[in-house]
Design a protein around this motif. Structure first.
Motif, PDB file in Angstrom:
ATOM      1  N   GLU A  69     -17.035 113.941  38.583  1.00 34.88           N
ATOM      2  CA  GLU A  69     -17.693 113.634  39.861  1.00 34.88           C
ATOM      3  C   GLU A  69     -16.915 112.534  40.616  1.00 34.88           C
ATOM      4  O   GLU A  69     -16.716 112.610  41.826  1.00 34.88           O
ATOM      5  CB  GLU A  69     -19.104 113.144  39.524  1.00 34.88           C
ATOM      6  N   LEU A  70     -16.467 111.537  39.888  1.00 37.18           N
ATOM      7  CA  LEU A  70     -15.738 110.437  40.521  1.00 37.18           C
ATOM      8  C   LEU A  70     -14.354 110.915  40.979  1.00 37.18           C
ATOM      9  O   LEU A  70     -13.916 110.597  42.096  1.00 37.18           O
ATOM     10  CB  LEU A  70     -15.608 109.260  39.544  1.00 37.18           C
ATOM     11  N   ARG A  71     -13.680 111.679  40.124  1.00 37.47           N
ATOM     12  CA  ARG A  71     -12.343 112.164  40.506  1.00 37.47           C
ATOM     13  C   ARG A  71     -12.412 113.017  41.769  1.00 37.47           C
ATOM     14  O   ARG A  71     -11.552 112.931  42.640  1.00 37.47           O
ATOM     15  CB  ARG A  71     -11.716 112.948  39.355  1.00 37.47           C
ATOM     16  N   GLU A  72     -13.467 113.826  41.848  1.00 33.11           N
ATOM     17  CA  GLU A  72     -13.636 114.656  43.052  1.00 33.11           C
ATOM     18  C   GLU A  72     -13.785 113.795  44.291  1.00 33.11           C
ATOM     19  O   GLU A  72     -13.158 114.027  45.320  1.00 33.11           O
ATOM     20  CB  GLU A  72     -14.906 115.518  42.924  1.00 33.11           C
ATOM     21  N   ARG A  73     -14.632 112.790  44.190  1.00 39.56           N
ATOM     22  CA  ARG A  73     -14.870 111.927  45.354  1.00 39.56           C
ATOM     23  C   ARG A  73     -13.620 111.131  45.716  1.00 39.56           C
ATOM     24  O   ARG A  73     -13.339 110.883  46.885  1.00 39.56           O
ATOM     25  CB  ARG A  73     -16.041 110.996  45.081  1.00 39.56           C
ATOM     26  N   ILE A  74     -12.879 110.679  44.697  1.00 38.58           N
ATOM     27  CA  ILE A  74     -11.623 109.957  44.963  1.00 38.58           C
ATOM     28  C   ILE A  74     -10.676 110.865  45.744  1.00 38.58           C
ATOM     29  O   ILE A  74     -10.051 110.451  46.726  1.00 38.58           O
ATOM     30  CB  ILE A  74     -10.974 109.485  43.639  1.00 38.58           C
ATOM     31  N   ALA A  75     -10.586 112.114  45.291  1.00 30.90           N
ATOM     32  CA  ALA A  75      -9.664 113.053  45.950  1.00 30.90           C
ATOM     33  C   ALA A  75     -10.074 113.281  47.405  1.00 30.90           C
ATOM     34  O   ALA A  75      -9.228 113.274  48.311  1.00 30.90           O
ATOM     35  CB  ALA A  75      -9.637 114.372  45.179  1.00 30.90           C
ATOM     36  N   VAL A  76     -11.360 113.458  47.626  1.00 26.26           N
ATOM     37  CA  VAL A  76     -11.836 113.670  49.002  1.00 26.26           C
ATOM     38  C   VAL A  76     -11.561 112.435  49.860  1.00 26.26           C
ATOM     39  O   VAL A  76     -11.087 112.520  50.993  1.00 26.26           O
ATOM     40  CB  VAL A  76     -13.358 114.006  48.997  1.00 26.26           C
ATOM     41  N   PRO A  88      -8.414 117.085  41.917  1.00 28.52           N
ATOM     42  CA  PRO A  88      -9.158 116.148  41.058  1.00 28.52           C
ATOM     43  C   PRO A  88      -9.059 116.478  39.569  1.00 28.52           C
ATOM     44  O   PRO A  88      -9.220 115.601  38.729  1.00 28.52           O
ATOM     45  CB  PRO A  88     -10.605 116.270  41.559  1.00 28.52           C
ATOM     46  N   ASP A  89      -8.777 117.724  39.249  1.00 31.29           N
ATOM     47  CA  ASP A  89      -8.714 118.090  37.825  1.00 31.29           C
ATOM     48  C   ASP A  89      -7.403 117.672  37.169  1.00 31.29           C
ATOM     49  O   ASP A  89      -7.372 117.317  35.995  1.00 31.29           O
ATOM     50  CB  ASP A  89      -8.884 119.602  37.658  1.00 31.29           C
TER      51      ASP A  89
END
Lengths: 381, 162
Positions: A69-76, A88-89
């Motif tokens: 969840e955090l990696r996704e938000r960082i990427a966005v 993000p993956d």
């Protein structure tokens, strides 16, 4: 049997700020302009998220690379704010502070005998970090005359063409210098021509006052050779929560993760929950903190101007880097603490090009800044 | 943010900022700052400049009370008429018409609890339209007009850090 430090450890001198820290600790009435961290508390929503995660007992390890969840938000967030597009993956790794990310990159990509060009003055950990990885540092001094921006000329003059990698940090600690996209282009061209990896510390990206932050990884041909470091310490005032991240191509993140999974395992879980909330809902607080820093920056710069002290117009982070009125910045900083109870950091601890300057942090209330600047003025007159 | 808003925000932060302080922080010329302030005063936007006082640190300490008032209105008397009468008392430091269970929130200041009580019972309660008064003495102030009280800000950061 005695504990003899390894050659790598023995070869790294103690931090130059340690001595000043000890001097400052002797007094309890100091106004400190020597602090490299925000004076704000993290936004309440982020703190609440951290508290709630503890109440729910969410204290187990997360995935090595950080919560999905955090990696996704960082990427966005990186895409929306800086045009940095990462998967993000595979291309994001969450670390215990941006400092861990820097250390991982150095150890993952440097071998003994490699050399690393380090744009200086800079954050004090880069040079020891390179040395701990067994590589050698090539000093790349930047100059006040160039507003402490990294130039092609500085790279050429220092022999960076022979290096394997380049470390840079803009907005810069300790100078407050920033670089525009146009100013980054010759640096990127140099890195491409000489096949340098680029380690770009962008932890102060949210604190760029005069133009939008530009990341060198967005320039043509740079994404594949750059590791971008960032984190939550500066923008969200979450220094003690120790949460940073790196963005890089999948192979690079994989190599960094190989060290991370055996050493740190995963970044603090509580901090990761706080970070998700910070990215979700704390933009207003970040903007408010930036506005406050900008106001303080204008005040500090104008006071140095009034005192007749040369200080280039720092445009980022929360530091001013004026010329030191005395020849020796160590002596000046020590006398300033002892006589006026104002702590600043001598520029020479930040590497080549720093001598003759002082790092003055304005991450302190305007009231304290006003008093401290008045004391500096009375000290030099 | 307009120049007016910016200067207003700064003066609310600290009304004792000098013209030079304000000019530095707004990037305006000192004369421009003075002009904006004069305009704000003339327009009645700025009504006055006061110190935010922590009375607990003052000898003798002032006694303050938050008083709830309920009133009844008739054809001749409206809220404004009652407010006008109450606001004239020097003991009344603040007076607001509020929504909810009572009509006016009044702030009263005096040298002692008995003085404040006497003022409420002898001057306020007898006002014909006032049907009920509830007095809450202020025991401790933590924040006033945006300023937090306490023993200053505790900066627990290290004096020097990277």
């Amino acid at each position: 049997m005695t504990f003899e430090p390894s050659e790598r450890v023995a070869g790294v001198p103690p931090s130059g700020i340690r001595r000043f820290f000890e001097i400052a600790e002797e007094y309890d009435d100091i106004i400190s302009l020597g602090v490299g961290e925000p004076d704000f508390a993290p936004p309440w929503a982020a703190r609440d998220a951290a508290i709630a995660s503890l109440e729910r007992g969410q204290t187990s390890y997360t995935a090595n690379r950080g919560m999905r969840e955090l990696r996704e938000r960082i990427a966005v967030d990186a895409d929306e704010k800086y045009g940095l597009s990462y998967d993000p993956d595979e291309e994001v790794i969450v670390t215990s502070g941006a400092s861990e990310a820097v250390d991982l990159a150095f150890r993952a990509f440097l071998d003994p005998g490699d050399s690393v060009a380090v744009a200086q003055p800079c954050y004090i950990s880069y040079m020891p970090g390179v040395q701990f990885a067994g590589a050698d540092v090539v000093d790349v001094p930047t100059r006040a005359a160039d507003e402490f921006k990294l130039t092609r000329e500085a790279l050429e003059a220092s022999g960076a063409a022979e290096a394997d990698a380049l470390v840079m940090c803009y907005p810069n600690n300790p100078t407050g210098a920033t670089m525009t996209r146009a100013e980054l282009e010759p640096v990127a061209a140099f890195a491409r021509e000489h096949d340098l990896l680029v380690f770009s510390d962008e932890i102060y990206s949210e604190l760029s006052y005069e133009h939008d932050h530009a990341s060198i990884a967005t320039l043509p041909g740079m994404r594949e050779r750059t590791v971008v470091f960032n984190g939550f310490s500066k923008a969200y005032a979450m220094t003690g929560l120790r949460l940073g991240y790196a963005l890089a191509p999948a192979d690079a993140v994989d190599a960094m993760n190989r060290i991370h999974q055996y050493t740190m395992l995963s970044a603090p879980t509580t901090a990761q929950h706080a970070a998700v909330e910070a990215l979700d809902s704390c933009g207003d607080e970040v903007r408010e903190m930036r506005a406050q820093y900008d106001r303080r920056r204008n005040f500090v710069l104008s006071r140095f101007e009034e005192m007749g002290i040369d200080c280039f117009p720092a445009a980022g982070a929360f530091y001013a880097f004026p010329e030191c009125p005395w020849a020796d910045s160590d002596e000046f900083a020590e006398a300033l603490i002892e006589e006026e109870r104002v702590a600043v950091v001598p520029g020479n601890v930040f590497g080549a090009g720093g001598e003759g300057h002082l790092r003055v942090s304005y991450a302190t209330s305007l009231g304290d800044l006003k008093e401290a600047m008045a004391r500096i003025e009375s000290f030099i007159t | 943010m307009s120049d007016r808003e910016e200067i207003l925000a700064l003066l609310r932060e600290n009304a004792r900022y000098s013209t030079e302080d304000l000019a530095r922080q707004t990037d305006l010329a000192p004369e421009e700052v003075e002009a904006v302030i004069e305009e704000l005063e003339t327009d009645g936007v700025i009504k006055g400049y006061q110190a935010v006082v922590d009375w607990e640190k003052v000898e003798p300490e002032r006694v303050r009370a938050a008083v709830e008032l309920n009133v009844t209105l008739d054809r001749e008397t409206g809220y404004d008429d009652i407010a006008e009468r109450l606001a004239k008392f020097p003991e009344v430091q603040g007076l607001r018409l509020v929504s909810g269970d009572f009509d006016f929130a009044m702030e009263v200041e005096g040298d002692s609890m008995s003085e404040v009580s006497r003022f409420i019972s002898e001057q306020v309660a007898p006002v014909p339209e006032i049907t009920q008064t509830v007095t809450h003495y202020i025991m401790e102030s933590y924040k006033e007009r945006g300023v937090e009280f306490g023993d200053g800000h505790d900066d627990d950061r290290l004096s020097i850090s990277p």
